[in-house]
Enzyme design. Structure first.
Site, PDB file in Angstrom:
ATOM      1  N   PHE A 246      -2.589  -1.498  -0.856  1.00 17.45           N
ATOM      2  CA  PHE A 246      -1.882  -0.289  -0.981  1.00 17.45           C
ATOM      3  C   PHE A 246      -1.623   0.156  -2.571  1.00 17.45           C
ATOM      4  CE2 PHE A 246       1.755   2.828  -1.036  1.00 17.45           C
ATOM      5  CZ  PHE A 246       0.911   3.638  -0.329  1.00 17.45           C
TER       6      PHE A 246
ATOM      7  N   ASP B 256      -1.055  -5.076  -9.223  1.00 12.98           N
ATOM      8  CA  ASP B 256      -0.180  -3.930  -8.872  1.00 12.98           C
ATOM      9  C   ASP B 256       1.190  -4.569  -8.296  1.00 12.98           C
ATOM     10  OD1 ASP B 256       1.572  -2.443  -7.177  1.00 12.98           O
ATOM     11  OD2 ASP B 256      -0.279  -1.162  -6.444  1.00 12.98           O
TER      12      ASP B 256
ATOM     13  N   LYS C 255       9.302   0.808  -7.444  1.00 15.74           N
ATOM     14  CA  LYS C 255      10.082   0.261  -6.516  1.00 15.74           C
ATOM     15  C   LYS C 255      11.493  -0.270  -7.225  1.00 15.74           C
ATOM     16  CE  LYS C 255       7.509   0.638  -2.485  1.00 15.74           C
ATOM     17  NZ  LYS C 255       5.972   0.420  -2.483  1.00 15.74           N
TER      18      LYS C 255
HETATM   19  C1  LIG Z   1       4.950   1.437  -2.672  1.00 16.89           C
HETATM   20  C2  LIG Z   1       3.690   1.018  -3.364  1.00 16.89           C
HETATM   21  C3  LIG Z   1       2.920   1.757  -4.162  1.00 16.89           C
HETATM   22  C4  LIG Z   1       3.258   3.452  -4.297  1.00 16.89           C
HETATM   23  O1  LIG Z   1       4.423   3.645  -4.823  1.00 16.89           O
HETATM   24  P1  LIG Z   1       4.854   5.279  -4.853  1.00 16.89           P
HETATM   25  O2  LIG Z   1       6.377   5.056  -5.478  1.00 16.89           O
HETATM   26  O3  LIG Z   1       5.312   5.319  -3.225  1.00 16.89           O
HETATM   27  O4  LIG Z   1       3.935   6.039  -5.391  1.00 16.89           O
HETATM   28  C5  LIG Z   1       1.932   1.260  -4.733  1.00 16.89           C
HETATM   29  N1  LIG Z   1       1.619   0.054  -4.666  1.00 16.89           N
HETATM   30  C6  LIG Z   1       2.354  -0.853  -3.934  1.00 16.89           C
HETATM   31  C7  LIG Z   1       1.929  -2.219  -3.870  1.00 16.89           C
HETATM   32  C8  LIG Z   1       3.421  -0.571  -3.145  1.00 16.89           C
HETATM   33  O5  LIG Z   1       3.957  -1.143  -2.590  1.00 16.89           O
END
Ligand SMILES: *Cc1c(COP(=O)(O)O)cnc(C)c1O
Length: 415
Positions: free
Chosen positions: A149, A234, A263
């Protein structure tokens, strides 16, 4: 276009409830039946004054819990000084934050934005630009993993590995391939000379709390070096202390070329960062990328204080300790309900309680029951109950959480 619905002035103090959501919100979420109105640490209260133990950490965002005093103070102090100046000026908090992040990581340069998706968008654009500048326009393929994700912009959702999120949005950005996570042979086959970037979460979050094997990340690093591709981590969910290291890559002995953070970086105040080396950052120049709010003084002042708090050996040591205790607690649940759960997996305070084959797809029934018992839990997919609580979770919170979890499982089994 109709203007008739706008019949007049709505007073802002009219009561709102869960039904209001269905009336006025674009239906992309299905929030709980209650509305939280106040939080402190891991405690949350709803409109009716009901209390919940919050083990969701706002989906791995609230590293320091709800409304932490020192962060509120930093926010209020900055709010009284300067909120926004535009990118025609820089500001002190953002420079301090950039210095802190580069001082503590492999990175030499930072780009700030407002969300994880935007940080990844910047990372993928930078990777394409870097490869284009150095090797020509044919080197543009991005390789990422199934079940990954990376955000919800059209580019990042396409790089993410869950086709249910891209259905109906075609045409999608091209030259993006997906490979199975932790599969070295698949990576070797997919990473050719036309690849500009390989993108991976060191611990897949939304995909089900799946840590990368150390050999897998090490092999990706070597493949990227051999093929002149950038390795992008990420760390939006797994970073900022969650695993007991400041960033998850620090436990793997594998250094990425670009890393994204969001986050927990702002503890709920929107801010995100893309970190990289000077050499790679130099593929961007004035005007190649931008944002109105990224790195604004308010967000940066908050993140500075959050970072200073989390990036402390004692704080990180406690995350390791709390992670062991939470894991032991969840493992005792697996032992006592071997029919229902198969295992606990993850790292630090990023743990998943995995459903057994027999109860495949039923995790949501347990988290729904937990809500009724006053315990807030998250899912990661259909078969994993995800534990990403505030990093300040106490031994007592863990004990209380286990008690409520067992109560919830028992109530659910009786149905
Ligand atoms: C939450 C998340 C995102 C997206 O972040 P947003 O602030 O919702 O755009 C991208 N990568 C990972 C691994 C995430 O957990």
């Amino acid at each position: 276009m109709s203007t008739s619905a706008n019949t007049g002035f709505v007073k802002n103090d009219e009561p709102v409830n869960r039904q209001t959501f269905d009336e006025v919100m674009v239906p992309v979420f299905a929030p709980a039946s209650f509305i939280p109105v106040r939080g402190s640490g891991l405690d949350l209260w709803d409109q009716e004054g009901r209390h919940y133990l919050d083990l969701t950490g706002g989906i791995a965002v609230l590293g320091l819990g709800h409304t932490p005093r020192e962060i509120v103070d930093a926010l209020v102090e900055q709010a009284n000084n300067l909120w926004h100046v535009s990118n025609y000026f820089t500001n002190e908090p953002v420079l301090r934050l950039a210095r802190a992040l580069t001082g503590a990581t492999f990175a030499e340069k930072v780009f700030f934005c407002n969300s994880g998706g935007e940080a990844n968008e910047a990372a993928f654009k930078l990777a394409r630009k870097w490869a284009h500048d150095r090797f020509g326009e044919k080197k543009n393929r991005i390789v990422s993993c199934f079940h990954a994700f990376h955000g919800r912009t059209l580019f990042t959702v396409t790089v993410g590995g869950q086709s249910k999120y891209t259905e109906g949005f075609a045409p999608l950005p091209p030259q993006i391939d997906h490979i199975p996570f932790n599969d070295i042979a698949a990576a070797e086959a997919a990473i050719g000379d036309d690849v500009c970037a390989v993108v991976v979460e060191p611990i897949q979050g939304e995909g089900g709390i799946l840590p990368a094997d150390p050999e897998y990340l090490a092999r990706l690093r070597r493949l990227c070096d051999e093929k002149n591709a950038l390795l992008v981590f990420d760390e939006i969910q797994c970073g900022m202390g969650r695993t007991g290291k400041l960033f998850a890559y620090m436990d793997y002995d594998v250094v990425p070329d670009i890393m994204t953070s969001a986050k927990a970086l702002g503890n709920g105040f929107p801010i995100a960062a893309m970190l990289t080396t000077t050499e790679i950052a130099n593929s961007f120049s004035v005007g190649s990328h931008g944002t109105t709010y990224g790195g604004n003084p308010l967000a940066a002042a908050v993140a500075c204080k959050v970072f200073e708090t989390i990036n402390h050996p004692d704080f990180l040591a406690r995350v390791v300790d709390a992670g062991k205790k939470l894991r032991a607690s969840l493992e005792s649940v697996v032992r006592d309900y071997p029919d229902v759960f198969s295992q606990v997996r993850g790292k630090g305070l990023m743990l998943g309680l995995v459903m057994s084959e027999k109860y495949h797809g039923k995790a949501a029934e347990i988290t729904a029951e937990a809500g009724k018992q006053g315990l807030l839990l998250l899912l990661a997919g259909y078969d994993v109950i995800r534990f990403v609580p505030a990093l300040i979770v106490s031994d007592e919170h863990i004990r209380q959480g286990e008690k409520l979890l067992r109560q919830s499982i028992n109530a659910w089994l009786k149905k």
